[in-house]
Design a protein around this motif. Sequence first.
Motif, mmCIF file in Angstrom:
data_model
loop_
_atom_site.group_PDB
_atom_site.id
_atom_site.type_symbol
_atom_site.label_atom_id
_atom_site.label_comp_id
_atom_site.label_asym_id
_atom_site.label_seq_id
_atom_site.Cartn_x
_atom_site.Cartn_y
_atom_site.Cartn_z
ATOM 1 N N PRO A 230 0.834 -1.221 0.000
ATOM 2 C CA PRO A 230 0.000 0.000 0.000
ATOM 3 C C PRO A 230 0.864 1.265 0.000
ATOM 4 O O PRO A 230 0.536 2.235 -0.677
ATOM 5 N N ALA A 231 1.993 1.261 0.725
ATOM 6 C CA ALA A 231 2.849 2.464 0.756
ATOM 7 C C ALA A 231 3.454 2.729 -0.626
ATOM 8 O O ALA A 231 3.521 3.875 -1.073
ATOM 9 N N ALA A 232 3.857 1.676 -1.327
ATOM 10 C CA ALA A 232 4.427 1.851 -2.678
ATOM 11 C C ALA A 232 3.345 2.403 -3.622
ATOM 12 O O ALA A 232 3.625 3.265 -4.460
ATOM 13 N N GLN A 233 2.122 1.930 -3.450
ATOM 14 C CA GLN A 233 1.032 2.434 -4.313
ATOM 15 C C GLN A 233 0.849 3.932 -4.101
ATOM 16 O O GLN A 233 0.668 4.692 -5.051
ATOM 17 N N ARG A 234 0.942 4.344 -2.821
ATOM 18 C CA ARG A 234 0.746 5.777 -2.537
ATOM 19 C C ARG A 234 1.887 6.600 -3.136
ATOM 20 O O ARG A 234 1.661 7.679 -3.673
ATOM 21 N N VAL A 235 3.109 6.063 -3.062
ATOM 22 C CA VAL A 235 4.256 6.795 -3.631
ATOM 23 C C VAL A 235 4.077 6.938 -5.150
ATOM 24 O O VAL A 235 4.288 8.005 -5.733
ATOM 25 N N LEU A 236 3.642 5.858 -5.789
ATOM 26 C CA LEU A 236 3.451 5.904 -7.248
ATOM 27 C C LEU A 236 2.396 6.941 -7.614
ATOM 28 O O LEU A 236 2.565 7.708 -8.561
ATOM 29 N N GLU A 237 1.312 6.983 -6.842
ATOM 30 C CA GLU A 237 0.240 7.924 -7.178
ATOM 31 C C GLU A 237 0.619 9.368 -6.882
ATOM 32 O O GLU A 237 0.057 10.284 -7.474
ATOM 33 N N ALA A 238 1.575 9.562 -5.947
ATOM 34 C CA ALA A 238 1.938 10.938 -5.562
ATOM 35 C C ALA A 238 3.035 11.531 -6.446
ATOM 36 O O ALA A 238 3.206 12.740 -6.472
ATOM 37 N N HIS A 239 3.765 10.680 -7.190
ATOM 38 C CA HIS A 239 4.871 11.211 -8.001
ATOM 39 C C HIS A 239 4.313 12.013 -9.193
ATOM 40 O O HIS A 239 3.245 11.707 -9.707
ATOM 41 N N ALA A 240 5.065 13.048 -9.613
ATOM 42 C CA ALA A 240 4.553 13.929 -10.694
ATOM 43 C C ALA A 240 4.828 13.382 -12.094
ATOM 44 O O ALA A 240 4.310 13.893 -13.069
ATOM 45 N N TRP A 241 5.652 12.373 -12.250
ATOM 46 C CA TRP A 241 5.929 11.713 -13.533
ATOM 47 C C TRP A 241 6.239 12.682 -14.673
ATOM 48 O O TRP A 241 5.524 12.699 -15.682
ATOM 49 N N PRO A 242 7.337 13.451 -14.545
ATOM 50 C CA PRO A 242 7.682 14.349 -15.669
ATOM 51 C C PRO A 242 7.953 13.602 -16.963
ATOM 52 O O PRO A 242 7.764 14.143 -18.046
#
Length: 309
Positions: A230-242
Amino acid sequence: MSPKEPFDQPLLTLPESDKSPLSIRAKALVFVDPRSRQLREALHDLAPSGLPVLIQGETGTGKELLARHIHRESERPGLFVAVNCGSLSPNHGEAELFGYAAGAHVGSASSRAGWFGSANGGTLYLDEIGDLPLVLQNKLLAALETREVTRVGAGQAQPVDVRLVAATSIDLAQAVVAGKFHERLFLYLNEGRLVLPPLRERVGDILPLAEYFLGVHAQRLHLPLPLFSPAAQRVLEAHAWPGNTRELESIIHFALLVSSGEEIHPEHLNLPAPDIAQLSAQLRLLAADPAQREALRGLLNELLGSLQP
Ligand SMILES: Nc1ncnc2c1ncn2[C@@H]1O[C@H](COP(=O)(O)OP(=O)(O)OP(=O)(O)O)[C@@H](O)[C@H]1O
């Protein structure tokens, strides 16, 4: 679209027979976020129309993949030919695009069709069309309007039937105002316009894409399929992905290689810590989505609870 691919299915796949010389690895288009689903409907309407298409989106958002699906759904019998306008030779760009007649220049003992001729009956994908020099923009517009091309050094024009799909990461309307892009070519292309939002504005696509890439790479490398914590999922969703979907794929590939195989944790994701401004922008986006709002509220309460002395 075949009956097997209704709009409520988030995966659109290209057939294995798609053997274009410039084929890219991923063949599936993952669409889960509401904005992507709208795009898929627009693609479905536009593809069979034969209209020219202009796809606007940041680098790595999936413009070429989208163009391939347009070609596939158009059922045009010819090839999908992809050309990056920035890589056309400054001196021979016209010959590369439109072909040349035998003896047109030194070393041209025989004639060549050019990218336009190769895409006859199919789709010509011009990536970064804003990089095309103005003189070639004029010739391109003439070829599209008259449906004829004249090879360099040839006296006679030849008929061509090419559907143009162009892509740009810059705002071509502004390029027109700045005198860098031909207005009539812009209007011609703009008939069918698709805007591919950056990944950070399609938060609902991030985890499905991450799972898709994880599956593709695990299968390719014969590795067991891990889960995202779950923590990795949150990190993925929070990154801005330039770098958008291309960046996501390489982060997931790396995580698969460095994780122990059962679960992917934030430390396996080779991502920089988000700064506060970026984080709050992402949170605002998430909070705008009613489906995500409750999960976000729970998470913030949990985090605030953990900060209590
Ligand atoms: N919706 C998607 N589903 C699955 N894979 C995707 C999706 N969007 C992009 N990809 C993958 O991400 C990578 C980048 O996509 P693509 O090359 O189409 O982007 P692009 O916008 O054309 O990039 P550039 O502007 O740099 O040319 C490719 O490997 C592509 O297959």
